[in-house]
Design an enzyme around this catalytic site. Structure first.
Site, PDB file in Angstrom:
ATOM      1  N   HIS A 139       9.663  75.774  38.382  1.00  0.00           N
ATOM      2  CA  HIS A 139      10.283  76.104  37.090  1.00  0.00           C
ATOM      3  C   HIS A 139      11.500  75.220  36.773  1.00  0.00           C
ATOM      4  CE1 HIS A 139      12.149  78.272  33.816  1.00  0.00           C
ATOM      5  NE2 HIS A 139      13.162  78.614  34.589  1.00  0.00           N
TER       6      HIS A 139
ATOM      7  N   GLU B 199      22.551  82.059  39.414  1.00  0.00           N
ATOM      8  CA  GLU B 199      22.033  83.363  39.022  1.00  0.00           C
ATOM      9  C   GLU B 199      21.140  83.979  40.113  1.00  0.00           C
ATOM     10  OE1 GLU B 199      22.876  85.118  36.522  1.00  0.00           O
ATOM     11  OE2 GLU B 199      21.408  86.706  36.928  1.00  0.00           O
ATOM     12  N   ASP B 200      20.297  83.172  40.702  1.00  0.00           N
ATOM     13  CA  ASP B 200      19.233  83.727  41.544  1.00  0.00           C
ATOM     14  C   ASP B 200      19.358  83.458  43.045  1.00  0.00           C
ATOM     15  OD1 ASP B 200      18.063  84.675  39.271  1.00  0.00           O
ATOM     16  OD2 ASP B 200      16.646  83.023  39.056  1.00  0.00           O
TER      17      ASP B 200
ATOM     18  N   ASP C 288      -1.398  74.052   0.951  1.00  0.00           N
ATOM     19  CA  ASP C 288      -0.815  72.922   1.682  1.00  0.00           C
ATOM     20  C   ASP C 288      -0.813  73.147   3.187  1.00  0.00           C
ATOM     21  OD1 ASP C 288       1.008  74.885   1.181  1.00  0.00           O
ATOM     22  OD2 ASP C 288       2.719  73.548   0.968  1.00  0.00           O
TER      23      ASP C 288
ATOM     24  N   HIS D 105      19.917  75.179  36.987  1.00  0.00           N
ATOM     25  CA  HIS D 105      20.282  76.231  36.038  1.00  0.00           C
ATOM     26  C   HIS D 105      20.110  77.655  36.549  1.00  0.00           C
ATOM     27  CE1 HIS D 105      15.962  76.531  34.903  1.00  0.00           C
ATOM     28  NE2 HIS D 105      16.295  77.731  34.461  1.00  0.00           N
TER      29      HIS D 105
HETATM   30 MN    MN Z   1      15.132  79.585  34.106  1.00  0.00          MN
END
Ligand code: MN
Length: 455
Positions: free
Chosen positions: A57, A85-86, A279, A81
């Site tokens: 990812h 956080e993880d 269109d 990124h």
């Molecule tokens: Mn992510």
């Protein structure tokens, strides 16, 4: 879908992801390599919902970031990124190894997660989700001052949208709605149409699968005819340009079917079926110099019939985000075709928006944009769209003109007083009667296509 994004969707092993990252848009510089190493160690053993190694990812988010920006600090930040956080790594670790610029961006991306958790009500009724998503968007714009953070966040969201199949259908829908309400408008405002269109179409696919399938079936079964119409118009324009003295290598013309979500919005706004959407097609003519845009415009208007009410000159009058292009709509045998005329420079800005500054190395690497604040209370089409979808009242629009020929759209059955409020709430509050086509009329007169002025 874009071939690059299609490739991304097909990648399931780490080596392929790395190959794509280093393939076209970023070289294996020291900082990118170190970010890759740290992210690989940090996410080691973690898996995505699909069962694939988690590191795929961030690598693919970095690949999209590389495509959009080509900037190594942004690519390194994209790789990192999700680390804070993880995983057990802290911002201090990132700062020590990568310096203030990267830690600032990664910190901003981590903060988005915090704002989101605070602002977004998890899976509830439609209304509340939209409202909380809107306040999330407001907070996001207000607190993230570095536009690089937003660009990477958009790339992150795009990769999540590309891999949504692994989630439950309730989650797919919730994430898609958030994407449509929060992220697609940000991409739009930043001028990154490449991201905006993909985010919209992917969201559309999950939120309204039946409508998506209907449009997809129609476009695919009419592919030949649509392609034929495009080719015929492109050929005609090419000929006109050659005769006028444009050299073969001095311009390019592309044709395309408009993106599905924009077709869907049009069907809803006008209350028409896809057969009635005239269109579906658009061509784009790319020239070298701004003045040539006008020469091409002249050729188009003299050689084809223009639908002049749709003419827009954003070359002379650029949009707020810097977008420049001439828009005009031409009749062909079966309907109308939107035509855009722009230079190569304008094209880069239109595709990559704010990110063009890094991609084409124009201007500094750090951009702070005051105008981004304006996004706060802008009325975006997404809320309108939800209104439209909820109410048949809006299924048809009428066009009303002011005496100065300014053009306004109102829902069918609107009255003169609605028009007054549309111009300004103060006018609505103080109006006592109206002039409709120069005739004095009550404020409750239902409008057709008319010219209105205040008495
Ligand atoms: Mn992510």
């Amino acid at each position: 879908m874009d071939t690059f994004l299609n490739d991304i969707k097909e990648i399931h092993i780490v080596e392929d992801a790395k190959r794509l990252l280093f393939g076209a848009f970023v070289s294996e510089t020291d900082i990118v390599q170190r970010a890759l190493d740290l992210a690989s160690v940090a996410h080691k053993g973690q898996k995505r919902k699909s069962g694939e190694p988690y590191i795929i990812h961030p690598i693919l988010v970095a690949a999209i970031t590389a495509l959009i920006s080509g900037d190594e600090v942004m690519v390194a930040s994209a790789l990192l990124h999700d680390v804070v956080e993880d995983t057990h790594y802290e911002l201090e670790d990132i700062e020590r190894d990568f310096g203030v610029d990267v830690v600032h961006i990664v910190g901003g991306l981590t903060k988005i997660v915090e704002i989101r958790d605070e602002k977004l009500i998890p899976s509830v009724s439609g209304d509340r989700l939209i409202n909380s998503a809107l306040s999330f968007r407001k907070m996001l714009i207000a607190s993230i001052k570095d536009v690089r953070v937003l660009v990477i966040k958009l790339c992150d969201r795009l990769h999540n949208m590309l891999t949504l199949d692994a989630l439950s259908s309730a989650k797919q829908k919730r994430i898609a709605e958030e994407t449509l309400v929060v992220y697609a408008p940000i991409a739009h405002r930043l001028g990154i149409s490449r991201l905006k269109n993909e985010l919209e179409d992917l969201s559309f696919y999950y939120i309204y699968p039946n409508d998506y399938a209907m449009i997809d079936t129609y476009i695919k079964s009419n592919k030949q005819n649509l392609q034929f119409r495009l080719n015929a118009l492109i050929q005609k324009v090419e000929n006109m340009m050659h005769i006028d003295g444009f050299h073969r290598d001095s311009f390019e013309i592309f044709g395309r079917v408009k993106h599905y979500y924009s077709i869907y919005l049009k069907m809803h706004r006008k209350g028409v079926s896809i057969e009635e959407v005239l269109d579906l097609l658009a061509i784009r003519i790319i020239v070298k110099e701004p003045i040539q845009c006008y020469r091409v415009l002249g050729l188009l208007h003299l050689g084809c019939t223009p639908l002049i009410s749709r003419f827009k000159d954003y070359v002379a009058l650029p949009k707020e985000n810097g977008y420049q292009t001439i828009h005009t709509t031409l009749f062909d045998d079966d309907g109308i075709v939107e035509s855009q005329i722009r230079t190569t420079e304008m094209h880069k800005l239109a595709e990559y928006g704010i990110a063009a500054h890094w991609k084409y190395k124009e201007g500094g690497s750090k951009v702070h944009l005051d105008w981004l604040e304006g996004l706060n209370y802008q009325n975006e089409s997404v809320e309108e769209f939800y209104e439209l979808a909820k109410s048949d009242l809006f299924s048809e629009d009428i066009a009303v003109f002011s005496p100065k020929a300014d053009y306004y759209t109102l829902p069918k059955n609107s009255v003169a007083l609605d028009f007054a409020y549309l111009i300004h709430s103060e006018i609505g509050e103080t109006a006592s009667s109206a002039l409709i086509n120069k005739k004095k009329s009550s404020l409750l007169t239902i409008l057709k296509m008319e010219i209105l002025s205040r008495l």
